[in-house]
Motif scaffolding. Structure first.
Motif, PDB file in Angstrom:
ATOM      1  N   ALA A  55       0.845  -1.113   0.085  1.00 23.17           N
ATOM      2  CA  ALA A  55       0.162  -0.049   0.180  1.00 23.17           C
ATOM      3  C   ALA A  55       0.842   1.205   0.055  1.00 23.17           C
ATOM      4  CB  ALA A  55      -0.871   0.124   1.066  1.00 23.17           C
ATOM      5  N   SER A  56       0.334   2.339  -0.449  1.00 17.65           N
ATOM      6  CA  SER A  56       1.108   3.688  -0.538  1.00 17.65           C
ATOM      7  C   SER A  56       1.025   4.302   0.717  1.00 17.65           C
ATOM      8  CB  SER A  56       0.649   4.540  -2.000  1.00 17.65           C
ATOM      9  OG  SER A  56      -0.704   5.042  -1.438  1.00 17.65           O
ATOM     10  N   SER A  57       1.739   5.464   0.735  1.00 16.99           N
ATOM     11  CA  SER A  57       1.778   6.249   2.008  1.00 16.99           C
ATOM     12  C   SER A  57       0.448   6.812   2.280  1.00 16.99           C
ATOM     13  CB  SER A  57       2.662   7.250   2.125  1.00 16.99           C
ATOM     14  OG  SER A  57       2.872   8.078   0.901  1.00 16.99           O
ATOM     15  N   VAL A  58      -0.381   7.147   1.076  1.00 16.96           N
ATOM     16  CA  VAL A  58      -1.684   7.776   1.409  1.00 16.96           C
ATOM     17  C   VAL A  58      -2.581   6.799   2.249  1.00 16.96           C
ATOM     18  CG1 VAL A  58      -3.854   8.389  -0.072  1.00 16.96           C
ATOM     19  CG2 VAL A  58      -1.664   8.535  -1.123  1.00 16.96           C
ATOM     20  N   ARG A  59      -2.357   5.642   2.427  1.00 17.13           N
ATOM     21  CA  ARG A  59      -3.097   4.720   3.385  1.00 17.13           C
ATOM     22  C   ARG A  59      -2.962   5.236   4.556  1.00 17.13           C
ATOM     23  NH1 ARG A  59      -5.728   2.165   6.513  1.00 17.13           N
ATOM     24  NH2 ARG A  59      -6.171   0.015   6.317  1.00 17.13           N
ATOM     25  N   HIS A  60      -1.868   5.811   5.035  1.00 12.59           N
ATOM     26  CA  HIS A  60      -1.354   6.309   6.476  1.00 12.59           C
ATOM     27  C   HIS A  60      -1.335   7.701   6.700  1.00 12.59           C
ATOM     28  CE1 HIS A  60      -0.280   2.005   6.566  1.00 12.59           C
ATOM     29  NE2 HIS A  60       0.198   2.224   5.495  1.00 12.59           N
ATOM     30  N   ALA A  61      -2.224   8.379   5.922  1.00  9.02           N
ATOM     31  CA  ALA A  61      -2.093  10.001   6.108  1.00  9.02           C
ATOM     32  C   ALA A  61      -2.825  10.277   7.416  1.00  9.02           C
ATOM     33  CB  ALA A  61      -2.847  10.748   4.920  1.00  9.02           C
ATOM     34  N   VAL A  62      -2.238  11.540   7.843  1.00  8.37           N
ATOM     35  CA  VAL A  62      -2.939  11.888   9.094  1.00  8.37           C
ATOM     36  C   VAL A  62      -4.230  12.548   9.012  1.00  8.37           C
ATOM     37  CG1 VAL A  62      -2.732  13.348  11.282  1.00  8.37           C
ATOM     38  CG2 VAL A  62      -0.719  11.949  10.399  1.00  8.37           C
ATOM     39  N   LEU A  63      -5.406  12.245   9.421  1.00  8.47           N
ATOM     40  CA  LEU A  63      -6.705  12.838   9.090  1.00  8.47           C
ATOM     41  C   LEU A  63      -7.356  13.102  10.383  1.00  8.47           C
ATOM     42  CD1 LEU A  63      -7.910  10.262   6.303  1.00  8.47           C
ATOM     43  CD2 LEU A  63      -6.998  12.557   5.939  1.00  8.47           C
ATOM     44  N   PRO A  64      -8.299  13.998  10.386  1.00  9.46           N
ATOM     45  CA  PRO A  64      -9.277  14.166  11.612  1.00  9.46           C
ATOM     46  C   PRO A  64     -10.004  12.929  12.181  1.00  9.46           C
ATOM     47  CG  PRO A  64      -9.611  15.740  10.070  1.00  9.46           C
ATOM     48  CD  PRO A  64      -8.730  14.660   9.297  1.00  9.46           C
ATOM     49  N   LEU A  65      -9.775  12.778  13.403  1.00  6.94           N
ATOM     50  CA  LEU A  65     -10.154  11.316  14.080  1.00  6.94           C
ATOM     51  C   LEU A  65     -11.521  11.040  13.707  1.00  6.94           C
ATOM     52  CD1 LEU A  65      -8.948   9.121  15.583  1.00  6.94           C
ATOM     53  CD2 LEU A  65      -9.805  10.106  17.532  1.00  6.94           C
ATOM     54  N   GLU A  66     -12.575  12.134  13.608  1.00  6.37           N
ATOM     55  CA  GLU A  66     -13.945  11.753  13.316  1.00  6.37           C
ATOM     56  C   GLU A  66     -14.241  11.185  11.751  1.00  6.37           C
ATOM     57  OE1 GLU A  66     -13.521  16.481  12.674  1.00  6.37           O
ATOM     58  OE2 GLU A  66     -12.729  14.899  14.192  1.00  6.37           O
ATOM     59  N   GLU A  67     -13.034  11.653  11.114  1.00 11.32           N
ATOM     60  CA  GLU A  67     -13.365  10.982   9.698  1.00 11.32           C
ATOM     61  C   GLU A  67     -12.864   9.401   9.538  1.00 11.32           C
ATOM     62  OE1 GLU A  67     -11.444  13.306   6.886  1.00 11.32           O
ATOM     63  OE2 GLU A  67     -12.328  15.415   7.600  1.00 11.32           O
ATOM     64  N   LEU A  68     -12.569   8.692  10.573  1.00 17.78           N
ATOM     65  CA  LEU A  68     -11.854   7.557  10.371  1.00 17.78           C
ATOM     66  C   LEU A  68     -12.611   6.691  11.300  1.00 17.78           C
ATOM     67  CD1 LEU A  68      -7.927   8.334  11.089  1.00 17.78           C
ATOM     68  CD2 LEU A  68      -9.364   7.930   8.892  1.00 17.78           C
ATOM     69  N   PRO A  69     -13.250   5.456  10.853  1.00 17.53           N
ATOM     70  CA  PRO A  69     -13.973   4.463  11.742  1.00 17.53           C
ATOM     71  C   PRO A  69     -13.396   3.984  13.032  1.00 17.53           C
ATOM     72  CG  PRO A  69     -13.339   3.404   9.586  1.00 17.53           C
ATOM     73  CD  PRO A  69     -13.085   4.849   9.566  1.00 17.53           C
ATOM     74  N   GLN A  70     -12.118   3.732  12.804  1.00 18.19           N
ATOM     75  CA  GLN A  70     -11.222   3.323  13.923  1.00 18.19           C
ATOM     76  C   GLN A  70      -9.794   3.373  13.433  1.00 18.19           C
ATOM     77  OE1 GLN A  70     -10.718   3.070  17.368  1.00 18.19           O
ATOM     78  NE2 GLN A  70     -12.628   2.006  17.234  1.00 18.19           N
ATOM     79  N   ALA A  71      -9.032   4.304  14.222  1.00 15.70           N
ATOM     80  CA  ALA A  71      -7.708   4.715  13.778  1.00 15.70           C
ATOM     81  C   ALA A  71      -6.719   3.765  14.589  1.00 15.70           C
ATOM     82  CB  ALA A  71      -7.271   6.151  14.105  1.00 15.70           C
ATOM     83  N   GLU A  72      -5.530   3.153  13.868  1.00 18.60           N
ATOM     84  CA  GLU A  72      -4.734   2.472  14.503  1.00 18.60           C
ATOM     85  C   GLU A  72      -3.672   3.199  15.253  1.00 18.60           C
ATOM     86  OE1 GLU A  72      -1.875  -1.399  13.089  1.00 18.60           O
ATOM     87  OE2 GLU A  72      -1.387   0.345  12.410  1.00 18.60           O
ATOM     88  N   VAL A  73      -3.465   4.481  14.805  1.00 15.98           N
ATOM     89  CA  VAL A  73      -2.581   5.434  15.511  1.00 15.98           C
ATOM     90  C   VAL A  73      -3.351   6.832  15.921  1.00 15.98           C
ATOM     91  CG1 VAL A  73      -0.481   6.788  15.492  1.00 15.98           C
ATOM     92  CG2 VAL A  73      -0.771   4.690  14.268  1.00 15.98           C
ATOM     93  N   LEU A  74      -3.321   7.097  17.138  1.00 22.42           N
ATOM     94  CA  LEU A  74      -3.963   8.366  17.787  1.00 22.42           C
ATOM     95  C   LEU A  74      -2.887   9.340  17.613  1.00 22.42           C
ATOM     96  CD1 LEU A  74      -5.430   6.642  20.911  1.00 22.42           C
ATOM     97  CD2 LEU A  74      -6.711   7.278  18.788  1.00 22.42           C
ATOM     98  N   VAL A  75      -3.260  10.494  17.275  1.00 25.50           N
ATOM     99  CA  VAL A  75      -2.430  11.631  16.970  1.00 25.50           C
ATOM    100  C   VAL A  75      -3.083  12.932  17.749  1.00 25.50           C
ATOM    101  CG1 VAL A  75      -1.123  13.234  15.426  1.00 25.50           C
ATOM    102  CG2 VAL A  75      -1.697  10.603  14.945  1.00 25.50           C
ATOM    103  N   ALA A  76      -2.635  13.577  18.346  1.00 23.02           N
ATOM    104  CA  ALA A  76      -3.069  14.750  19.251  1.00 23.02           C
ATOM    105  C   ALA A  76      -2.270  16.145  19.042  1.00 23.02           C
ATOM    106  CB  ALA A  76      -3.261  14.406  20.624  1.00 23.02           C
ATOM    107  N   CYS A  77      -2.944  17.289  18.917  1.00 23.83           N
ATOM    108  CA  CYS A  77      -2.291  18.513  18.654  1.00 23.83           C
ATOM    109  C   CYS A  77      -2.963  19.156  20.081  1.00 23.83           C
ATOM    110  CB  CYS A  77      -2.684  19.309  17.318  1.00 23.83           C
ATOM    111  SG  CYS A  77      -2.178  20.901  17.470  1.00 23.83           S
TER     112      CYS A  77
END
Length: 239
Positions: A210-232
């Motif tokens: 899979a390309s890097s696009v599969r792992h782009a950082v997106l707003p959490l509400e747009e993802l059903p379940q994220a493997e990685v949590l990212v916070a600002c």
């Protein structure tokens, strides 16, 4: 990035730093647990940071960063994320990805981040989501990954960060469906080790090319379940 790692891990790291670049233009940045410094260089060259401090506990990593990635606006040093050698309110953007799960003193780690960040600065951090990495486990359960001290779900991470930070914007990486998450949780009722290995096998089969696009950082509400949590995280507003 130095040593070989699975392609999805490589892309997750690169996409996190690519996302962080939007915050750092002409700012003083601390890249804590910087490793060999590839992310620090992205923040400096792609993000156009004014100055990047790269700090890591590994002497070998700092030696490699110093010898291979020399730049007058990149400063490398040994350091402990719970005892940083920086003054109060001295950093505009504190970047620390995939660090928290390795730190025994997680409370001290967050407190130290809040100490060095300027009042108008931000703290960017990420950590694996236990719902996918270790389904059925609790915060006190020893993770399957031998290098992790503990792993968090979003509610636990939010509670920890809110001890010192007032506003948190949530993002995530590498989405999986809620159905898949429930499937792993069901397996964990029989064997937490089996659920962990099932997830690793799924990634091996579906993400190896899979390309890097599969792992782009997106707003959490747009993802059903994220493997990685990212916070600002921002500090509380002073009255």
């Amino acid at each position: 990035m130095g040593r070989w790692c699975p392609p999805w891990v490589k892309f997750q790291h690169l996409e996190r730093y690519r996302w962080a670049c939007r915050y750092v233009k002409e700012r003083v940045v601390l890249d804590a647990a910087c490793g060999t410094g590839y992310g620090s260089q992205m923040l400096l060259h792609q993000g156009k940071a004014a100055l990047v401090y790269g700090v890591d506990l590994s002497e070998a990593a700092i030696k490699e960063a110093t010898s291979c990635l020399a730049d007058e606006n990149a400063r490398w040093s040994l350091g402990d994320v719970t005892k940083l050698d920086f003054q109060n309110d001295s950093i505009d953007v504190y970047v620390s990805f995939e660090t928290l799960e390795h730190v025994p003193n997680d409370v001290g780690y967050v407190a130290e981040a809040a100490r060095v960040v300027k009042p108008d600065g931000v703290f960017l951090c990420s950590t694996p989501n236990r719902k996918l990495f270790h389904p059925g486990a609790t915060l006190e359960t020893k993770p399957q990954n031998p290098f992790h001290v503990r792993e968090y779900v979003k509610e636990e991470l939010e509670s920890l960060l809110k001890n010192h930070f007032g506003e948190i914007s949530w993002f995530g990486q590498t989405a999986f469906s809620q159905g898949y998450t429930r499937f792993l949780s069901a397996i964990s009722q029989t064997s937490k080790t089996l659920s962990f290995r099932s997830h690793q096998a799924t990634k091996l089969m579906t993400m190896s090319f899979a390309s890097s696009v599969r792992h782009a950082v997106l707003p959490l509400e747009e993802l059903p379940q994220a493997e990685v949590l990212v916070a600002c995280c921002s500090l509380p507003k002073k009255p």
